[in-house]
Scaffold this motif. Structure first.
Motif, short mmCIF file in Angstrom:
data_model
loop_
_atom_site.label_atom_id
_atom_site.label_comp_id
_atom_site.label_asym_id
_atom_site.label_seq_id
_atom_site.Cartn_x
_atom_site.Cartn_y
_atom_site.Cartn_z
N ASN A 236 0.85 -1.20 0.00
CA ASN A 236 0.00 0.00 0.00
C ASN A 236 0.88 1.24 0.00
N LYS A 237 0.35 2.32 -0.53
CA LYS A 237 1.11 3.56 -0.59
C LYS A 237 0.69 4.51 0.52
N GLN A 238 0.54 3.95 1.71
CA GLN A 238 0.19 4.75 2.87
C GLN A 238 0.67 4.04 4.13
N SER A 239 1.02 4.82 5.13
CA SER A 239 1.53 4.21 6.35
C SER A 239 1.42 5.16 7.53
N GLU A 240 1.32 4.56 8.70
CA GLU A 240 1.40 5.31 9.95
C GLU A 240 2.83 5.31 10.48
N PHE A 241 3.66 4.41 9.95
CA PHE A 241 5.00 4.23 10.48
C PHE A 241 6.10 4.32 9.43
N ALA A 242 6.02 3.54 8.37
CA ALA A 242 7.10 3.48 7.39
C ALA A 242 7.43 4.86 6.85
N LYS B 182 -5.08 -0.25 30.15
CA LYS B 182 -6.40 -0.89 30.14
C LYS B 182 -6.32 -2.33 30.67
N GLY B 183 -5.16 -2.71 31.17
CA GLY B 183 -5.01 -4.04 31.74
C GLY B 183 -4.65 -5.12 30.75
N LEU B 184 -4.28 -4.73 29.52
CA LEU B 184 -3.96 -5.70 28.48
C LEU B 184 -2.46 -5.95 28.39
N ASN B 185 -2.11 -7.09 27.81
CA ASN B 185 -0.71 -7.47 27.66
C ASN B 185 -0.43 -7.74 26.18
N PRO B 186 -0.23 -6.70 25.38
CA PRO B 186 -0.02 -6.90 23.94
C PRO B 186 1.25 -7.70 23.66
N LYS B 187 1.13 -8.67 22.73
CA LYS B 187 2.24 -9.54 22.39
C LYS B 187 2.73 -9.35 20.96
N VAL B 188 1.91 -8.70 20.13
CA VAL B 188 2.15 -8.67 18.70
C VAL B 188 1.97 -7.26 18.16
N PHE B 189 2.69 -6.93 17.09
CA PHE B 189 2.47 -5.69 16.36
C PHE B 189 1.77 -6.00 15.05
N MET B 190 0.74 -5.21 14.74
CA MET B 190 -0.03 -5.34 13.51
C MET B 190 -0.04 -3.97 12.83
N ALA B 191 0.68 -3.84 11.73
CA ALA B 191 0.82 -2.54 11.08
C ALA B 191 -0.42 -2.18 10.27
N PRO B 192 -0.98 -0.98 10.46
CA PRO B 192 -2.04 -0.53 9.57
C PRO B 192 -1.59 -0.54 8.11
N SER B 193 -2.44 -1.04 7.23
CA SER B 193 -2.13 -1.16 5.79
C SER B 193 -0.91 -2.02 5.51
N HIS B 194 -0.57 -2.91 6.45
CA HIS B 194 0.56 -3.83 6.27
C HIS B 194 1.85 -3.07 5.95
N SER B 195 1.97 -1.85 6.46
CA SER B 195 3.10 -1.00 6.08
C SER B 195 3.99 -0.68 7.27
N TYR B 196 5.18 -1.26 7.25
CA TYR B 196 6.19 -1.01 8.27
C TYR B 196 7.55 -1.12 7.60
N ASP B 197 8.55 -0.50 8.17
CA ASP B 197 9.89 -0.56 7.57
C ASP B 197 10.89 -1.12 8.57
N HIS B 198 12.17 -1.08 8.22
CA HIS B 198 13.19 -1.67 9.08
C HIS B 198 13.33 -0.90 10.39
N THR B 199 13.02 0.38 10.36
CA THR B 199 13.04 1.16 11.60
C THR B 199 11.93 0.70 12.53
N THR B 200 10.75 0.42 11.96
CA THR B 200 9.65 -0.11 12.77
C THR B 200 10.07 -1.40 13.44
N VAL B 201 10.70 -2.28 12.68
CA VAL B 201 11.13 -3.57 13.21
C VAL B 201 12.11 -3.39 14.36
N LYS B 202 12.98 -2.41 14.23
CA LYS B 202 13.96 -2.13 15.29
C LYS B 202 13.24 -1.78 16.60
#
Length: 247
Positions: A90-96, A117-137
């Motif tokens: 996709n040509k849009q991102s919140e992170f990349a 809110k008492g939650l224990n997040p275990k996973v990252f899910m990028a909006p529009s499947h868009s993340y880069d190597h900086t996000t991974v870091k």
């Protein structure tokens, strides 16, 4: 033999609660748990379908206690970059495309909200499947796995567990772990029926998030590594062609 994992996207207090509750009831009927992609502070007007559910965060906690995994689905789901990231779907991102500091701030703020809110997040899910190597870091620093990418099996790369996600409906090619990505806001009667029929047929092959690492591809399984890489690359280019983003 194929295994299946359910992933639900765009979960937040003003989603389509009717569809979400119907799907959760369906999964409960067959004792299936999945990954919930919760937007910590949704500001995307397109996703504001119904009035705010004041019981939303309690519901998320109950589902987590039942065996669902919470995924941090971005921060505010606001696209402020045209960078397609690593996958280029996709040509849009919140992170990349953003700096390390900007991405770190967004991800840490989002995680803080979920934990408050008492939650224990275990996973990252990028909006529009868009993340880069900086996000991974940053993701690695936060201790998250990533639900995204192409391949047939979960695998670790540079210390991060990747859970592949190929299809938005029940499909498979006979081998591998398939994350079925569902957007409950948009589901119609036929979508519910199709999913239930698939569950009835393949019930024993649906897994819970806690079983993911059981199907992780091992470092010394060279043949399976090759097969996974081959099909991952093939799916990537087929998907890019379908989305008209091929370079």
């Amino acid at each position: 033999m194929s295994k299946f994992l359910i992933r639900l996207d765009d979960i937040h207090p003003r989603m389509n609660h009717d569809n979400f509750d119907r799907l959760i009831d369906l999964l409960f009927k067959y004792n299936i748990q999945g990954i919930l992609g919760v937007i910590p502070d949704n500001q995307d007007q397109k996703l504001m379908i119904q009035n705010e559910d004041l019981n939303f965060w309690h519901q998320m906690k109950r589902l987590e206690d039942r065996g669902y995994w919470i995924a941090q689905h971005g921060y505010q789901h606001i696209y402020d970059s045209n960078d397609g990231g690593i996958l280029g779907l996709n040509k849009q991102s919140e992170f990349a495309g953003h700096s390390y500091d900007v991405q770190k701030r967004k991800l840490e703020k989002g995680k803080t909200i979920l934990e408050s809110k008492g939650l224990n997040p275990k996973v990252f899910m990028a909006p529009s499947h868009s993340y880069d190597h900086t996000t991974v870091k940053v993701i690695k620093q936060l201790g998250y796995a990533i639900t995204d990418g192409f391949g047939l099996f979960p695998k670790k790369k540079d210390g991060v567990l990747y859970i592949p996600q190929l299809f938005a409906s029940p499909k498979h090619i006979g081998v591998g772990l398939y994350t079925i990505c569902l957007h409950t806001d948009q589901m119609k009667e036929n979508d519910f029926n199709r999913l239930e029929n698939h569950i009835k047929k393949h019930k024993l092959n649906y897994i819970s998030p806690n079983q993911i690492e059981t199907y992780q591809i091992k470092e010394k399984k060279f043949l399976w590594i090759f097969i996974d890489s081959f099909f991952g690359t093939l799916f990537k280019y087929i998907t890019r062609i379908k989305r008209n983003v091929i370079k």
